[in-house]
Design an enzyme around this catalytic site. Sequence first.
Site, PDB file in Angstrom:
ATOM      1  CD  GLU A  54      23.515  -8.433  19.634  1.00 50.95           C
ATOM      2  OE1 GLU A  54      22.268  -8.487  19.685  1.00 50.95           O
ATOM      3  OE2 GLU A  54      24.134  -8.010  18.650  1.00 50.95           O
ATOM      4  CD  GLU A 294      -0.113 -19.613  -0.961  1.00 48.53           C
ATOM      5  OE1 GLU A 294      -0.976 -20.455  -1.268  1.00 48.53           O
ATOM      6  OE2 GLU A 294       0.079 -19.242   0.202  1.00 48.53           O
TER       7      GLU A 294
END
Length: 376
Positions: A54, A294
């Site tokens: 913003e 993994e």
Amino acid sequence: MAESDLSYMSLALDLARATKGQTSPNPVVGAVIVRDGMVVGMGAHVKAGEPHAEVHALRMAGELAKGATLYVTLEPCSHYGRTPPCAKAVLEAGIARVVVAAADPNPLVAGKGISLLRQAGVDVVVGVGAVQAKKLNEVFFHYIQKQTPFVTVKTASTLDGKIATRTGDSRWITGEEARKRVHQLRREHDAILVGVQTVLADDPALTAREQGQVTGRQPLRVILDNHLRIPDTACVLRDGHAPTLLFASDQAPVERQRQLESLGAEVVRLAGRVSVEQVLAELGKRGISSLLVEGGATVNGSFLDARAVQKVVHFLSCKLVGGAAAPASYGGLGQSFMQDAISLADVEMELFGGHDLCIAGYPVWKEEGSATCLRD
Ligand SMILES: Nc1nc(O)c(N)c(N[C@@H]2O[C@H](COP(=O)(O)O)[C@@H](O)[C@H]2O)n1
Ligand SMILES: [Zn+2]
């Protein structure tokens, strides 16, 4: 909801998407300011500690922000964190209308930003593009509420479900296109985790690479190694591309810990055997908001048995290797009955290189799990 609200929010979502993987532990946020049908400001949160989306958009709009509409993918914040509250800056700039995609689940904000704006007379609309905004920030939404990382288990298997042949050969299951996507996934995560068996079998670097080069932000490398069996020669101890954190049992030899620390690794000793729950709690405390697992069958199975998986990304290669002894993606205890199989929700599929199908989805857990120890 106006058609134009959707299209400006879609631009704000694109701005947020472009910063994926670089704002942790903060969310990805995009903002667009529109006045009289013209975009007069836009911005994205680029990095934790730097101004929020913003603020960038307001700076660009300057005086033109007066009476304008702000489109923002996350509720403007109301607290003093590393940066001052955006809701205050929005009011000071004279914004007349704010369109928010999703409320901020951060307990320090949680609706207070929206209330502040409404109390000051700003017209606030919430929920435009909410589904996309929440998915984009799935990591942030999980971490800010649970204080443990959002866990994605990434696996690659042949069509017959094997992650290696019966001799242990696993290179390569998928083609180059799919492997490129895996490196992008690694870059988007704060940490990447395997078990010591994977290090002993494959000696992986666990880095995010582009055309073979280690580039950009690298994930922390996490190895589960109850007895500190990792060899001194392991790539993750030698290449210096990213820190390496080893989780060991408090029974592991102290002398071995010293040797590994002298090679630059950090060792965390856990009471008893290393458990998924302990590892996630420790990583959460260290500000790790996303974890890419993994592992081999044992580690993946431990995460599944612990019900500690938020997302599954599975690459299915159109190959067959056969072999009853060849391992599958998930070991562990598993389920006894098919009716207990864990279904994936919101499944998405993408084909890589014409032969590797990537299936991504969110496991639907029926009940809470209990502590699950790693067997190695
Ligand atoms: N609305 C909004 N826009 C952004 O660009 C943001 N980064 C956030 N983040 C929210 O504020 C917290 C971080 O604050 P600091 O960067 O430390 O000041 C973050 O947890 C979100 O709640 N929100
Ligand atoms: Zn803010």
